[in-house]
Scaffold this active site. Structure first.
Site, PDB file in Angstrom:
ATOM      1  N   LYS A 112       8.540  -8.433  -1.918  1.00 63.75           N
ATOM      2  CA  LYS A 112       8.032 -10.470  -2.061  1.00 63.75           C
ATOM      3  C   LYS A 112       6.392 -11.130  -2.525  1.00 63.75           C
ATOM      4  N   TYR A 139       2.768  -7.559  16.152  1.00 67.98           N
ATOM      5  CA  TYR A 139       2.616  -6.822  15.519  1.00 67.98           C
ATOM      6  C   TYR A 139       3.870  -6.177  15.712  1.00 67.98           C
ATOM      7  N   ASP A 188      13.057 -11.950  -0.926  1.00 68.29           N
ATOM      8  CA  ASP A 188      12.285 -11.989   0.222  1.00 68.29           C
ATOM      9  C   ASP A 188      13.421 -10.861   0.695  1.00 68.29           C
ATOM     10  N   HIS A 229      -5.881  -4.617  22.458  1.00 68.56           N
ATOM     11  CA  HIS A 229      -6.840  -3.605  21.704  1.00 68.56           C
ATOM     12  C   HIS A 229      -6.293  -2.500  21.958  1.00 68.56           C
ATOM     13  N   GLY A 279       4.092   1.954  -0.013  1.00 67.77           N
ATOM     14  CA  GLY A 279       5.171   1.169  -0.844  1.00 67.77           C
ATOM     15  C   GLY A 279       5.536   1.693  -2.232  1.00 67.77           C
ATOM     16  N   ARG A 302     -10.850  -7.244  19.241  1.00 60.27           N
ATOM     17  CA  ARG A 302      -9.438  -7.568  19.186  1.00 60.27           C
ATOM     18  C   ARG A 302      -8.725  -8.042  20.425  1.00 60.27           C
ATOM     19  N   LYS A 323       8.152  -4.830  15.049  1.00 58.53           N
ATOM     20  CA  LYS A 323       8.616  -3.360  14.900  1.00 58.53           C
ATOM     21  C   LYS A 323       9.246  -3.098  15.418  1.00 58.53           C
ATOM     22  N   ARG A 348      -8.230   6.008  16.501  1.00 57.31           N
ATOM     23  CA  ARG A 348      -6.716   6.307  15.340  1.00 57.31           C
ATOM     24  C   ARG A 348      -6.464   7.754  15.312  1.00 57.31           C
ATOM     25  N   THR A 372       6.347   2.881  13.545  1.00 58.08           N
ATOM     26  CA  THR A 372       4.697   3.141  13.328  1.00 58.08           C
ATOM     27  C   THR A 372       4.920   3.456  15.099  1.00 58.08           C
ATOM     28  N   ASP A 373       3.232   4.840  15.082  1.00 57.94           N
ATOM     29  CA  ASP A 373       3.185   5.225  16.286  1.00 57.94           C
ATOM     30  C   ASP A 373       2.685   3.879  17.524  1.00 57.94           C
ATOM     31  N   GLU A 374       2.243   2.593  16.535  1.00 60.15           N
ATOM     32  CA  GLU A 374       2.579   1.140  17.665  1.00 60.15           C
ATOM     33  C   GLU A 374       3.078   0.968  18.717  1.00 60.15           C
ATOM     34  N   LYS A 432      -7.592  -3.718   6.014  1.00 60.79           N
ATOM     35  CA  LYS A 432      -7.436  -2.754   6.934  1.00 60.79           C
ATOM     36  C   LYS A 432      -8.835  -2.102   6.972  1.00 60.79           C
ATOM     37  N   PHE A 449       0.559  -1.350   0.239  1.00 63.11           N
ATOM     38  CA  PHE A 449      -0.092   0.068   0.069  1.00 63.11           C
ATOM     39  C   PHE A 449       1.019   1.076   0.109  1.00 63.11           C
TER      40      PHE A 449
HETATM   41  P1  NAD Z   1       1.421  -3.405   2.999  1.00 62.99           P
HETATM   42  O1  NAD Z   1       1.580  -4.688   3.928  1.00 62.99           O
HETATM   43  O2  NAD Z   1       0.167  -2.737   2.052  1.00 62.99           O
HETATM   44  O3  NAD Z   1       2.562  -3.993   2.194  1.00 62.99           O
HETATM   45  C1  NAD Z   1       3.694  -4.103   2.620  1.00 62.99           C
HETATM   46  C2  NAD Z   1       4.388  -5.073   1.656  1.00 62.99           C
HETATM   47  O4  NAD Z   1       6.282  -5.691   2.513  1.00 62.99           O
HETATM   48  C3  NAD Z   1       4.069  -6.186   0.696  1.00 62.99           C
HETATM   49  O5  NAD Z   1       4.234  -5.826  -1.126  1.00 62.99           O
HETATM   50  C4  NAD Z   1       4.153  -7.225   1.032  1.00 62.99           C
HETATM   51  O6  NAD Z   1       4.927  -8.193  -0.381  1.00 62.99           O
HETATM   52  C5  NAD Z   1       5.697  -6.345   1.020  1.00 62.99           C
HETATM   53  N1  NAD Z   1       6.781  -7.792   1.414  1.00 62.99           N
HETATM   54  C6  NAD Z   1       6.557  -8.416   2.450  1.00 62.99           C
HETATM   55  N2  NAD Z   1       7.470  -9.476   3.080  1.00 62.99           N
HETATM   56  C7  NAD Z   1       8.393  -9.268   2.752  1.00 62.99           C
HETATM   57  C8  NAD Z   1       9.240  -9.668   2.709  1.00 62.99           C
HETATM   58  N3  NAD Z   1       9.782 -10.600   3.799  1.00 62.99           N
HETATM   59  N4  NAD Z   1      10.954  -9.594   1.426  1.00 62.99           N
HETATM   60  C9  NAD Z   1       9.986  -8.385   0.569  1.00 62.99           C
HETATM   61  N5  NAD Z   1       8.947  -7.774   0.770  1.00 62.99           N
HETATM   62  C10 NAD Z   1       8.033  -8.296   1.874  1.00 62.99           C
HETATM   63  O7  NAD Z   1       1.996  -2.813   4.148  1.00 62.99           O
HETATM   64  P2  NAD Z   1       1.435  -1.335   4.195  1.00 62.99           P
HETATM   65  O8  NAD Z   1       0.114  -0.687   5.149  1.00 62.99           O
HETATM   66  O9  NAD Z   1       2.080  -0.365   2.957  1.00 62.99           O
HETATM   67  O10 NAD Z   1       3.074  -0.880   5.016  1.00 62.99           O
HETATM   68  C11 NAD Z   1       4.927  -0.243   5.024  1.00 62.99           C
HETATM   69  C12 NAD Z   1       5.080  -0.184   6.442  1.00 62.99           C
HETATM   70  O11 NAD Z   1       4.728   1.009   6.859  1.00 62.99           O
HETATM   71  C13 NAD Z   1       5.115  -1.299   6.713  1.00 62.99           C
HETATM   72  O12 NAD Z   1       6.358  -1.004   7.292  1.00 62.99           O
HETATM   73  C14 NAD Z   1       4.530  -0.656   8.209  1.00 62.99           C
HETATM   74  O13 NAD Z   1       5.189  -1.199   9.495  1.00 62.99           O
HETATM   75  C15 NAD Z   1       4.886   0.615   8.175  1.00 62.99           C
HETATM   76  N6  NAD Z   1       3.275   1.532   8.941  1.00 62.99           N
HETATM   77  C16 NAD Z   1       2.144   1.494   8.375  1.00 62.99           C
HETATM   78  C17 NAD Z   1       0.696   1.762   8.395  1.00 62.99           C
HETATM   79  C18 NAD Z   1       0.018   1.794   7.974  1.00 62.99           C
HETATM   80  O14 NAD Z   1      -1.178   2.310   8.626  1.00 62.99           O
HETATM   81  N7  NAD Z   1      -0.523   0.636   6.758  1.00 62.99           N
HETATM   82  C19 NAD Z   1       1.237   3.423   9.243  1.00 62.99           C
HETATM   83  C20 NAD Z   1       2.411   3.401   9.817  1.00 62.99           C
HETATM   84  C21 NAD Z   1       3.890   2.277   9.442  1.00 62.99           C
HETATM   85  O1  DAU Z   2      -1.074   3.027  14.086  1.00 65.52           O
HETATM   86  C1  DAU Z   2      -0.182   2.668  12.386  1.00 65.52           C
HETATM   87  C2  DAU Z   2      -1.042   1.119  12.330  1.00 65.52           C
HETATM   88  O2  DAU Z   2      -2.053   1.064  11.760  1.00 65.52           O
HETATM   89  C3  DAU Z   2       0.583   0.376  11.806  1.00 65.52           C
HETATM   90  O3  DAU Z   2       1.563   0.312  11.914  1.00 65.52           O
HETATM   91  C4  DAU Z   2      -0.556  -0.815  10.613  1.00 65.52           C
HETATM   92  O4  DAU Z   2       0.525  -1.540  10.153  1.00 65.52           O
HETATM   93  C5  DAU Z   2      -1.678  -0.878  10.138  1.00 65.52           C
HETATM   94  O5  DAU Z   2      -2.603  -1.818  10.182  1.00 65.52           O
HETATM   95  C6  DAU Z   2      -2.587  -0.314  11.808  1.00 65.52           C
HETATM   96  O6  DAU Z   2      -2.368  -0.704  12.272  1.00 65.52           O
HETATM   97  P1  DAU Z   2      -4.020  -0.819  13.014  1.00 65.52           P
HETATM   98  O7  DAU Z   2      -4.849  -1.802  13.350  1.00 65.52           O
HETATM   99  O8  DAU Z   2      -4.139   0.598  13.592  1.00 65.52           O
HETATM  100  O9  DAU Z   2      -5.327  -0.691  11.484  1.00 65.52           O
HETATM  101  P2  DAU Z   2      -7.114  -1.673  11.498  1.00 65.52           P
HETATM  102  O10 DAU Z   2      -7.002  -0.899   9.931  1.00 65.52           O
HETATM  103  O11 DAU Z   2      -6.009  -3.003  11.194  1.00 65.52           O
HETATM  104  O12 DAU Z   2      -7.860  -0.763  12.341  1.00 65.52           O
HETATM  105  C7  DAU Z   2      -8.176   0.186  12.521  1.00 65.52           C
HETATM  106  C8  DAU Z   2      -8.795  -0.032  13.277  1.00 65.52           C
HETATM  107  O13 DAU Z   2      -9.805  -0.155  12.917  1.00 65.52           O
HETATM  108  C9  DAU Z   2      -8.780  -0.405  15.230  1.00 65.52           C
HETATM  109  O14 DAU Z   2      -8.903   0.254  16.039  1.00 65.52           O
HETATM  110  C10 DAU Z   2      -8.845  -2.274  15.230  1.00 65.52           C
HETATM  111  C11 DAU Z   2     -10.252  -1.561  14.114  1.00 65.52           C
HETATM  112  N1  DAU Z   2     -11.039  -2.719  13.253  1.00 65.52           N
HETATM  113  C12 DAU Z   2     -10.049  -2.818  12.387  1.00 65.52           C
HETATM  114  C13 DAU Z   2     -10.823  -4.454  11.631  1.00 65.52           C
HETATM  115  C14 DAU Z   2      -9.714  -4.966  10.404  1.00 65.52           C
HETATM  116  C15 DAU Z   2     -12.491  -2.847  13.648  1.00 65.52           C
HETATM  117  O15 DAU Z   2     -13.605  -2.340  14.124  1.00 65.52           O
HETATM  118  N2  DAU Z   2     -13.177  -3.700  12.756  1.00 65.52           N
HETATM  119  C16 DAU Z   2     -12.450  -4.502  11.667  1.00 65.52           C
HETATM  120  O16 DAU Z   2     -12.815  -5.050  10.753  1.00 65.52           O
END
Ligand code: NAD
Ligand code: DAU
Length: 340
Positions: free
Chosen positions: A35, A149, A60, A275, A14, A272, A153, A213, A125-127, A188, A12
């Site tokens: 990967k 997770y 990978d 949570h 990337g 969750r 991280k 969030r 991540t903020d997590e 997500k 996403f």
């Molecule tokens: P995503 O799950 O959409 O994408 C992850 C990508 O990494 C995928 O394309 C997957 O194929 C690749 N990947 C996984 N394992 C691999 C491996 N071993 N080798 C090579 N590629 C591999 O994730 P995203 O939401 O785009 O998150 C990207 C980064 O940002 C992550 O590090 C995540 O922790 C961080 N992040 C995400 C959020 C969010 O809200 N989505 C917020 C803060 C930080």
């Molecule tokens: O805060 C940054 C993080 O945000 C990233 O580091 C993670 O990679 C990314 O997945 C995301 O984590 P969250 O757990 O916050 O995201 P998610 O979309 O899974 O959930 C967001 C909120 O919604 C969380 O409080 C859980 C809730 N939720 C999620 C799902 C999937 C629901 O209520 N129902 C659902 O089905």
């Protein structure tokens, strides 16, 4: 030319970053290393796969034979690759340790030997701060990750820091809040709820729906990474937050209202495990470098809803034809909220 390696570039954030970087920097040559796990999709890069300054490598990050040479010839590494879904980490954490911790270790080892490396951006991540009862996290706060997770991280985050402190690798670490925008895998909450609601399928809201969030548009995250490649200070951490804190219930109402769907689609489901109640970031340090979010949440969410509604080619194959996704959905949500 600047050689930029983007790990996880088919995911996403990337893929948004690859597209953003190619359009902004004429002098960047971008290599995507991915990967292609369930979350990585070439469809996310469909419009840049043939770009003359873009190369895609499937591999990978934990395989040093593949990732090592790519890191060693890079000027900039932006390390997004990770297992990212909290719910999946609660079910089975092994892949999170292997990719998020061990994979990062493999990249950092190669970075030690990269002669022309100017920047290694560790996307954290903020997590990692854990649940924040009141106030906002600053970069020097103690890390208290509470799920597999976020713990993996946090391990990667501190490992990257240690490679700066010990070996002088030019590491900069970002800790971003919840990103939203196009090409986010429909496990997500935002893409899941939009795509369910489009089909009048109930949306599974965890617990009391009052977890909070902070929402950050993915392009504002890309702009922050771009700024930190140029102006970040080695060994430093920067929070990246949108300043849009919402309960999940408020978010769900906005999604349903935008689509013109009834709130009766909300289906409270079991919470969750572990949570985290709330995340909140103080972004003063990054703002001090001149960054501020540009996308108002009301605009960004409306555009995101429209993108998923108008691009079913992107998500229907996942939700309707991908057996692995259907099995995940079934075991995560049981019979409570069925896709078609
Ligand atoms: P995503 O799950 O959409 O994408 C992850 C990508 O990494 C995928 O394309 C997957 O194929 C690749 N990947 C996984 N394992 C691999 C491996 N071993 N080798 C090579 N590629 C591999 O994730 P995203 O939401 O785009 O998150 C990207 C980064 O940002 C992550 O590090 C995540 O922790 C961080 N992040 C995400 C959020 C969010 O809200 N989505 C917020 C803060 C930080
Ligand atoms: O805060 C940054 C993080 O945000 C990233 O580091 C993670 O990679 C990314 O997945 C995301 O984590 P969250 O757990 O916050 O995201 P998610 O979309 O899974 O959930 C967001 C909120 O919604 C969380 O409080 C859980 C809730 N939720 C999620 C799902 C999937 C629901 O209520 N129902 C659902 O089905």
């Amino acid at each position: 030319m600047v050689e930029v390696l983007v790990t996880g570039g088919a995911g996403f954030i990337g893929s948004n970053f690859v597209r953003f970087a190619l359009s902004l920097h004429d002098d960047w040559r971008v290599t995507t290393l991915d990967k292609l796990t369930y979350a990585g999709r070439l469809e996310n890069l469909h419009d840049v796969m043939d770009h003359p300054r873009h190369t895609f490598v499937r591999g990978d990050i934990a395989d040093a034979a593949i990732s090592g040479p790519l890191v060693e010839r890079a000027n900039v590494v932006v390390h997004f690759a990770a297992e990212t879904h909290v719910d999946r980490s609660i079910r089975e954490a092994g892949a999170f340790i292997r990719t998020d911790v061990e994979g990062t270790f493999v990249l950092l080892e190669a970075a030690r030997k990269a002669p022309e490396l100017r920047r290694f951006i560790q996307i954290s991540t903020d997590e990692v701060y854990g649940s924040v009862a009141s106030g906002a996290s600053v970069e020097t706060d103690e890390l208290r990750p509470r799920n597999p997770y976020s713990a993996s991280k946090a391990g990667a985050d501190r490992l990257a820091y240690s490679y700066w402190a010990t070996y002088g690798v030019p590491v900069v670490i970002t800790r971003a809040s919840n990103n939203y925008g196009p090409y986010q895998f429909p496990e997500k909450v935002i893409p899941l709820f939009i795509t369910n609601a489009v089909d009048d399928i109930p949306v599974p809201l965890y617990g009391d729906g009052l977890n909070i969030r902070d929402w950050l548009h993915v392009l504002d995250h890309c702009r922050a990474v771009d700024l930190l490649i140029a102006n970040g200070r080695d060994g430093e951490v920067y929070n990246v937050g949108g300043g849009n804190e919402l309960t999940n219930l408020e978010l769900t109402h906005l999604i349903l209202d935008t689509l013109g769907k009834p709130r009766a689609l909300i289906r409270p489901v079991a919470d969750r495990q572990g949570h985290d109640r709330r995340y909140s970031l103080d972004t003063g340090k990054l703002r001090g470098l001149g960054w501020a979010p540009q996308v108002a949440f009301s605009d960004g969410l409306r555009e995101a809803v429209a993108w998923y509604r108008d691009n079913p080619w992107w998500w229907r194959p996942i939700k309707e034809q991908d057996a692995a996704f259907k099995a995940y959905y079934q075991s995560q949500y049981g019979g409570q909220v069925q896709p078609s």
